[in-house]
Design an enzyme around this catalytic site. Structure first.
Site, PDB file in Angstrom:
ATOM      1  N   PHE A   1     107.133  69.485 124.400  1.00 40.23           N
ATOM      2  CA  PHE A   1     107.137  68.423 125.029  1.00 40.23           C
ATOM      3  C   PHE A   1     108.483  67.797 125.198  1.00 40.23           C
ATOM      4  O   PHE A   1     109.376  68.263 124.747  1.00 40.23           O
ATOM      5  CB  PHE A   1     105.966  67.350 124.717  1.00 40.23           C
ATOM      6  CG  PHE A   1     104.591  67.678 124.716  1.00 40.23           C
ATOM      7  CD1 PHE A   1     103.843  67.353 125.902  1.00 40.23           C
ATOM      8  CD2 PHE A   1     104.106  68.722 123.791  1.00 40.23           C
ATOM      9  CE1 PHE A   1     102.667  67.799 125.940  1.00 40.23           C
ATOM     10  CE2 PHE A   1     102.681  69.036 124.203  1.00 40.23           C
ATOM     11  CZ  PHE A   1     102.031  68.644 125.079  1.00 40.23           C
TER      12      PHE A   1
ATOM     13  N   GLY B   1     110.243  65.315 123.912  1.00 41.21           N
ATOM     14  CA  GLY B   1     111.081  65.342 122.690  1.00 41.21           C
ATOM     15  C   GLY B   1     110.997  66.386 121.639  1.00 41.21           C
ATOM     16  O   GLY B   1     111.211  66.277 120.367  1.00 41.21           O
ATOM     17  N   SER B   2     110.678  67.472 122.078  1.00 38.54           N
ATOM     18  CA  SER B   2     110.445  68.615 121.343  1.00 38.54           C
ATOM     19  C   SER B   2     111.412  69.013 120.152  1.00 38.54           C
ATOM     20  O   SER B   2     112.665  69.013 120.444  1.00 38.54           O
ATOM     21  CB  SER B   2     110.236  69.816 122.152  1.00 38.54           C
ATOM     22  OG  SER B   2     110.145  71.005 121.334  1.00 38.54           O
ATOM     23  N   ASN B   3     110.988  68.898 118.954  1.00 34.43           N
ATOM     24  CA  ASN B   3     111.901  69.447 117.747  1.00 34.43           C
ATOM     25  C   ASN B   3     112.429  70.869 117.865  1.00 34.43           C
ATOM     26  O   ASN B   3     113.201  71.432 117.391  1.00 34.43           O
ATOM     27  CB  ASN B   3     111.392  69.005 116.452  1.00 34.43           C
ATOM     28  CG  ASN B   3     111.050  67.338 116.151  1.00 34.43           C
ATOM     29  OD1 ASN B   3     112.066  66.698 116.804  1.00 34.43           O
ATOM     30  ND2 ASN B   3     109.942  67.269 115.827  1.00 34.43           N
TER      31      ASN B   3
END
Length: 372
Positions: free
Chosen positions: A88, A90-92
């Site tokens: 998504f 904001g993916s880490n």
């Protein structure tokens, strides 16, 4: 950064794997184990510990790094010029992939789906932009797969080299094998007296690869530890059946060289999937999760996040408050990254991102946002 793969604890335990499974070491090991004395006092509990995977590297921390040590090494071995990662907005995972793909000379491609807005989303996007990741944003699953086909074909035609596909969360058999090293490392810390053997381990349960890797390490070492994977996403993408598939992939890979691995089985007795903490859905902050974030920061000066670790910690706190952890040794695996890259992204202009990403910089954050 020590890139000598020979010191990976999985290879130390099973020398047959060394040289057969590529590995590039990115982390600074061992990650510390600390006692949560402040939380213990607050909850009137005992023997609560945390494994600081948030401090695995000074470039970027969290649970993705151990996976990427095997995944990106495989990409290098296969001659990939680009690595495609998913998540998504904001993916880490896409950020971690961009950080360490750059370290090994592979160009990162980040493919994103929409998600609820938050401060960390903006920070993660700006850092990937600084790292010169190629961005693609999609409205849903129906569009991301055709998008992947287009991106893959475009780069293959241009370079005549196949882009390397990293699965969501880095959760596949190779990634899980990388994560299993956490448990071999933990066993050494137990033997050195840093903590007793955990009866229970709590961790966020998303794309499942971290839980699978930890479970594999537990089985390989014959520990009696049980896992509580606290669901942070929907059932379709975050379930026990998904974990079993990732586990089977890991067993198939390792079993080529170590027949003992073929006898391991992932059971619901070993890995319990804990429901009730995801809230409205993935990346939606919850009141309980954000209270847990605030409590751990106040009592032990450790920063969690609202998407993953806060929800898992909320489950552990509730169990402790209800007396379910009495007489047990409990370990929490901190899968967040504590690396502060705020200074690096100062002055990075979000308008250099593709237009669909601008909304994360121009719209309000979701309620309950408290984490910088």
């Amino acid at each position: 950064m020590d890139r000598d793969s020979n010191d990976h604890p999985l290879f130390s335990a099973y020398p047959q794997l060394k040289g057969n499974i590529p590995c590039i070491r990115f982390g600074d090991y061992p990650t510390p184990v600390e006692r949560l004395k402040g939380l213990e006092k607050n909850l009137k509990a005992e023997n609560l510990y945390i494994k600081r995977e948030d401090r695995v590297s000074n470039l970027y921390g969290g649970n993705k790094i151990r996976k990427l040590e095997f995944i990106l090494a495989d990409a290098v071995a296969k001659g990939a010029s680009h690595a495609v990662s998913f998540g998504f907005a904001g993916s880490n995972q896409t950020l971690a992939s961009a950080v360490f793909a750059n370290e090994v000379g592979i160009k990162p491609i980040s493919m994103h789906l929409r998600q609820p807005n938050a401060k960390y989303v903006r920070k993660n996007l700006l850092y990937q932009h600084l790292l010169k990741a190629e961005f693609h944003h999609y409205s849903g699953m129906a569009t991301i797969y055709p998008g992947l086909a287009h991106v893959y074909a475009k780069h293959f035609i241009r370079t005549l080299r196949r882009p390397y596909i990293i699965p969501p969360g880095g959760s596949n058999g190779i990634g899980a094998l990388g994560t299993s090293g956490l448990v071999f490392e933990l066993k050494s810390q137990i033997d050195e007296g840093a903590l007793p053997t955990p009866d229970l381990i709590y961790l966020p349960f998303g794309s499942t690869g971290t839980a699978v890797g930890v479970a594999l390490g537990i089985l390989a070492l014959g520990l009696k530890t049980k896992l509580k994977g606290v669901r942070v996403s929907g059932r379709d993408e975050c379930g026990f059946d998904t974990a079993k598939k990732v586990f089977a992939e890991a067993i198939e890979i390792a079993g080529r060289y170590v027949p003992d691995f073929k006898g391991f089985e992932l059971t619901e007795d070993l890995l319990e999937v804990v429901d009730g903490y995801v809230g409205p859905g993935y990346a939606h902050f919850t009141e309980g999760g954000m209270k847990a974030v605030g409590l751990l920061k106040e009592k032990d000066d450790i920063t969690l996040d609202g998407t993953y670790t806060g929800k898992a910690m909320a489950a552990m706190i509730e169990d402790a408050a209800e007396g379910k952890l009495k007489g047990k040794n409990v370990l929490f695996i901190d899968t967040y990254s504590s690396v502060d890259f705020s200074e690096k992204i100062k002055g990075v202009d979000y308008r250099g991102l593709p237009r669909p990403y601008h909304r994360y910089f121009e719209e309000a954050d979701q309620p309950l946002e408290t984490v910088d």
